[in-house]
Design a protein around this motif. Structure first.
Motif, PDB file in Angstrom:
ATOM      1  N   ASP A  16       2.694  11.695 -10.983  1.00  0.00           N
ATOM      2  CA  ASP A  16       3.368  12.081  -9.735  1.00  0.00           C
ATOM      3  C   ASP A  16       3.297  10.900  -8.768  1.00  0.00           C
ATOM      4  O   ASP A  16       2.312  10.170  -8.780  1.00  0.00           O
ATOM      5  CB  ASP A  16       2.606  13.237  -9.069  1.00  0.00           C
ATOM      6  CG  ASP A  16       2.977  14.587  -9.654  1.00  0.00           C
ATOM      7  OD1 ASP A  16       3.942  14.675 -10.412  1.00  0.00           O
ATOM      8  OD2 ASP A  16       2.257  15.562  -9.339  1.00  0.00           O
ATOM      9  N   THR A  17       4.281  10.754  -7.936  1.00  0.00           N
ATOM     10  CA  THR A  17       4.342   9.721  -6.881  1.00  0.00           C
ATOM     11  C   THR A  17       4.626   8.309  -7.408  1.00  0.00           C
ATOM     12  O   THR A  17       4.573   7.345  -6.645  1.00  0.00           O
ATOM     13  CB  THR A  17       3.066   9.646  -5.982  1.00  0.00           C
ATOM     14  OG1 THR A  17       1.991   9.066  -6.740  1.00  0.00           O
ATOM     15  CG2 THR A  17       2.644  10.984  -5.437  1.00  0.00           C
ATOM     16  N   GLN A  18       4.918   8.186  -8.694  1.00  0.00           N
ATOM     17  CA  GLN A  18       5.256   6.866  -9.243  1.00  0.00           C
ATOM     18  C   GLN A  18       6.512   6.314  -8.565  1.00  0.00           C
ATOM     19  O   GLN A  18       7.503   7.022  -8.412  1.00  0.00           O
ATOM     20  CB  GLN A  18       5.502   6.986 -10.752  1.00  0.00           C
ATOM     21  CG  GLN A  18       5.875   5.674 -11.408  1.00  0.00           C
ATOM     22  CD  GLN A  18       6.194   5.832 -12.893  1.00  0.00           C
ATOM     23  OE1 GLN A  18       5.911   6.868 -13.495  1.00  0.00           O
ATOM     24  NE2 GLN A  18       6.789   4.818 -13.488  1.00  0.00           N
ATOM     25  N   LEU A  26       0.851  -1.193   0.000  1.00  0.00           N
ATOM     26  CA  LEU A  26       0.000   0.000   0.000  1.00  0.00           C
ATOM     27  C   LEU A  26       0.880   1.233   0.000  1.00  0.00           C
ATOM     28  O   LEU A  26       1.759   1.374   0.850  1.00  0.00           O
ATOM     29  CB  LEU A  26      -0.882   0.049   1.258  1.00  0.00           C
ATOM     30  CG  LEU A  26      -1.836  -1.114   1.529  1.00  0.00           C
ATOM     31  CD1 LEU A  26      -2.566  -0.879   2.844  1.00  0.00           C
ATOM     32  CD2 LEU A  26      -2.829  -1.290   0.400  1.00  0.00           C
ATOM     33  N   ASP A  27       0.607   2.125  -0.949  1.00  0.00           N
ATOM     34  CA  ASP A  27       1.318   3.403  -1.020  1.00  0.00           C
ATOM     35  C   ASP A  27       0.219   4.473  -1.064  1.00  0.00           C
ATOM     36  O   ASP A  27      -0.063   5.043  -2.114  1.00  0.00           O
ATOM     37  CB  ASP A  27       2.170   3.388  -2.302  1.00  0.00           C
ATOM     38  CG  ASP A  27       2.917   4.684  -2.541  1.00  0.00           C
ATOM     39  OD1 ASP A  27       3.091   5.466  -1.587  1.00  0.00           O
ATOM     40  OD2 ASP A  27       3.324   4.911  -3.706  1.00  0.00           O
ATOM     41  N   GLY A  41      -2.143   3.645  -8.285  1.00  0.00           N
ATOM     42  CA  GLY A  41      -1.517   4.773  -8.976  1.00  0.00           C
ATOM     43  C   GLY A  41      -1.176   4.438 -10.412  1.00  0.00           C
ATOM     44  O   GLY A  41      -2.028   3.989 -11.186  1.00  0.00           O
ATOM     45  N   SER A  42       0.096   4.581 -10.751  1.00  0.00           N
ATOM     46  CA  SER A  42       0.520   4.317 -12.132  1.00  0.00           C
ATOM     47  C   SER A  42       0.690   2.815 -12.403  1.00  0.00           C
ATOM     48  O   SER A  42       1.050   2.433 -13.503  1.00  0.00           O
ATOM     49  CB  SER A  42       1.838   5.032 -12.403  1.00  0.00           C
ATOM     50  OG  SER A  42       2.868   4.434 -11.637  1.00  0.00           O
ATOM     51  N   SER A  70      -5.251   6.989 -13.296  1.00  0.00           N
ATOM     52  CA  SER A  70      -4.571   5.757 -12.898  1.00  0.00           C
ATOM     53  C   SER A  70      -4.923   4.667 -13.905  1.00  0.00           C
ATOM     54  O   SER A  70      -4.045   3.993 -14.449  1.00  0.00           O
ATOM     55  CB  SER A  70      -4.998   5.358 -11.482  1.00  0.00           C
ATOM     56  OG  SER A  70      -4.705   4.005 -11.242  1.00  0.00           O
ATOM     57  N   PHE A  71      -6.211   4.506 -14.184  1.00  0.00           N
ATOM     58  CA  PHE A  71      -6.656   3.495 -15.146  1.00  0.00           C
ATOM     59  C   PHE A  71      -5.986   3.732 -16.502  1.00  0.00           C
ATOM     60  O   PHE A  71      -5.482   2.806 -17.149  1.00  0.00           O
ATOM     61  CB  PHE A  71      -8.183   3.552 -15.253  1.00  0.00           C
ATOM     62  CG  PHE A  71      -8.774   2.586 -16.240  1.00  0.00           C
ATOM     63  CD1 PHE A  71      -8.179   1.354 -16.506  1.00  0.00           C
ATOM     64  CD2 PHE A  71      -9.953   2.898 -16.908  1.00  0.00           C
ATOM     65  CE1 PHE A  71      -8.741   0.466 -17.424  1.00  0.00           C
ATOM     66  CE2 PHE A  71     -10.514   2.017 -17.815  1.00  0.00           C
ATOM     67  CZ  PHE A  71      -9.908   0.801 -18.079  1.00  0.00           C
TER      68      PHE A  71
END
Ligand SMILES: C[S@@+](CC[C@H](N)C(=O)[O-])C[C@H]1O[C@@H](n2cnc3c(N)ncnc32)[C@H](O)[C@@H]1O
Length: 417
Positions: free
Chosen positions: A240-242, A47-48, A268-269, A292-293
């Motif tokens: 972002d946040t990848q 989980l992020d 996310g990504s 994200s999708f």
């Protein structure tokens, strides 16, 4: 030819194994269903979640030939806002973490990726849910990015908390051993053995210890050998946040076996899903952001994946022509343009189109057969796609740079000979 827009929520993509599922959904909405479907069947959960930063996170979308050639996105779009009241955030996390415990198999492991903001609170929450004795590690992921603070020490690490569900957990450190290339044992005496291998030795407590330089080492709980994604890293999607795939490779390889089920509820990504696919683990991903999708679908092209996502609302201008050949239909895309006034800027030609597919509607799902994607080597979108003549309703799916996607039925009588 005539097109009829249809609101589908299910897409079944055929590719190679392992297979995976992706749900575009709020995590709390889908959690009861996931628990029913996967209770005690998940080996590894990563989980992020949002870190309660109070910030907005975006994606830099590549638009048309120019951006795809240069590799730089020129369209900044909001992906999610990390600004909910702290009580709501903590209540969401408690429900998610409790759900994760139910989802994990007895041999399963949970990784929670956070930073200094929520570290203390979420660790106590996890102690409460999993039991203090089940904390295996507080992993420090240290990286060197960006500038340096002057009023306090620069914050250059995230924390990844690792909990087991039971004492019978699965963990294989050997699968993530690596050979250290620099800075190892250099305070020790250096020797070369008769085979030419370099080893070091040290005397301590009357005993001599020797270590070969090419011996594999096991990672400790400080991970400073996995670098954050640099600006020009080819993995970068603009999201972002990848996180880097190497980070997830270490987690997934050490904590699951090939064929096991890996889950990420803040996908996310799609880094976890990419790593799981690569390592031959089945995967389930969830994220509420439409972008994200959009990104996940472009990263998971090779695998068998079922996608569930709510239909998008919109009415772009779309024109196609259809031809019938021997045993196939050919679809030519003539126009894709956004509704007038929509989007932050005007897109010329087919620039608003990111990718498109032709396929069939069968057993309640869209099944793509051929797709056109932009890439650095083919920055222009392919405008002709072929579809073998099968049973089912021929359809096309178009996805645009605003992260929207639409399905249209193609009338078989409208194909020209
Ligand atoms: C830090 S990012 C994850 C990044 C991911 N690890 C990667 O490598 O790309 C957090 C994600 O959580 C998603 N998210 C936030 N709140 C959510 C919710 N309530 N339900 C589902 N997803 C959520 C956001 O859309 C965002 O993509």
């Amino acid at each position: 030819m005539d097109l009829r827009q249809v609101g589908l929520t299910y897409e079944r993509q055929s590719g190679k194994d392992p297979s995976g599922v992706y749900y575009q959904s709020d995590v709390l909405q889908i959690l009861p269903f996931l628990i029913q479907a996967y209770r005690a069947r998940v080996q590894c959960i990563y989980l992020d979640p949002p870190f309660a930063t109070g910030k907005r996170f975006s994606i830099r979308v590549k638009v048309g030939e120019k951006d795809w050639k240069s590799g730089r996105g020129s369209l900044d779009q909001l992906v999610y806002t990390d600004r909910q009241p702290i009580e709501d955030y903590l209540s969401m996390m408690r429900q998610v973490l409790q759900g994760c415990r139910e989802l994990l198999s007895d041999s399963g492991l949970l990784y929670l990726h956070i930073d200094y903001r929520m570290n203390a609170r979420l660790r106590l929450m996890l102690d409460d849910i999993f039991g203090e004795k089940n904390l295996l590690n507080e992993i420090v992921w240290a990286y060197q990015t960006g500038g340096r603070a002057k009023h306090f020490f620069s914050r250059k690490h995230d924390t990844i908390l690792l909990y087991r569900k039971t004492r019978n957990y699965y963990f294989d450190i050997k699968s993530v051993a690596y050979v250290k290339t620099t800075g190892r044992n250099n305070h020790m005496k250096r020797h070369v053995d008769p085979d030419g291998r370099i080893y070091r030795s040290i005397r301590s407590g009357g005993k001599v210890y020797t270590y070969y330089e090419d011996d594999p080492v096991y990672p400790t709980d400080v991970w400073d050998d996995v670098s954050h994604l640099q600006q020009k890293d080819p993995q970068r999607t603009g999201y972002d946040t990848q996180k880097p795939v190497a980070l997830l490779d270490r987690i997934i390889c050490s904590s699951s076996r090939p064929g096991d089920l890996v889950m990420d509820l803040f996908a996310g990504s799609g880094t976890t899903l990419v790593s799981a696919g690569k390592q031959n683990r089945r995967f389930v991903g969830v994220d509420c952001a439409p972008y994200s999708f959009h990104v996940v679908r472009s990263r998971l092209k090779e695998w068998n994946v079922d996608y569930y996502a709510p239909p998008c609302i919109g009415n772009p201008a779309l024109r196609v022509r259809g031809f019938t050949g021997i045993g196939y239909y050919e679809v030519e895309l003539l126009e894709y343009a956004l509704e007038s006034g929509l989007g932050p800027r005007v897109f010329s030609g087919m620039d608003a189109l990111d990718n498109w597919s032709v396929g069939y509607f069968r057993d309640g799902a869209f099944e793509p057969f051929a797709s056109a994607w932009r890439s650095r080597s083919t920055p222009n979108i392919e405008t002709h796609l072929r579809l073998p003549v099968f049973t089912g309703t021929p359809m096309i799916r178009v996805a645009d740079v605003l992260g929207r996607y639409f399905f249209y039925e193609l009338n078989k009588d409208g194909f020209e000979i």
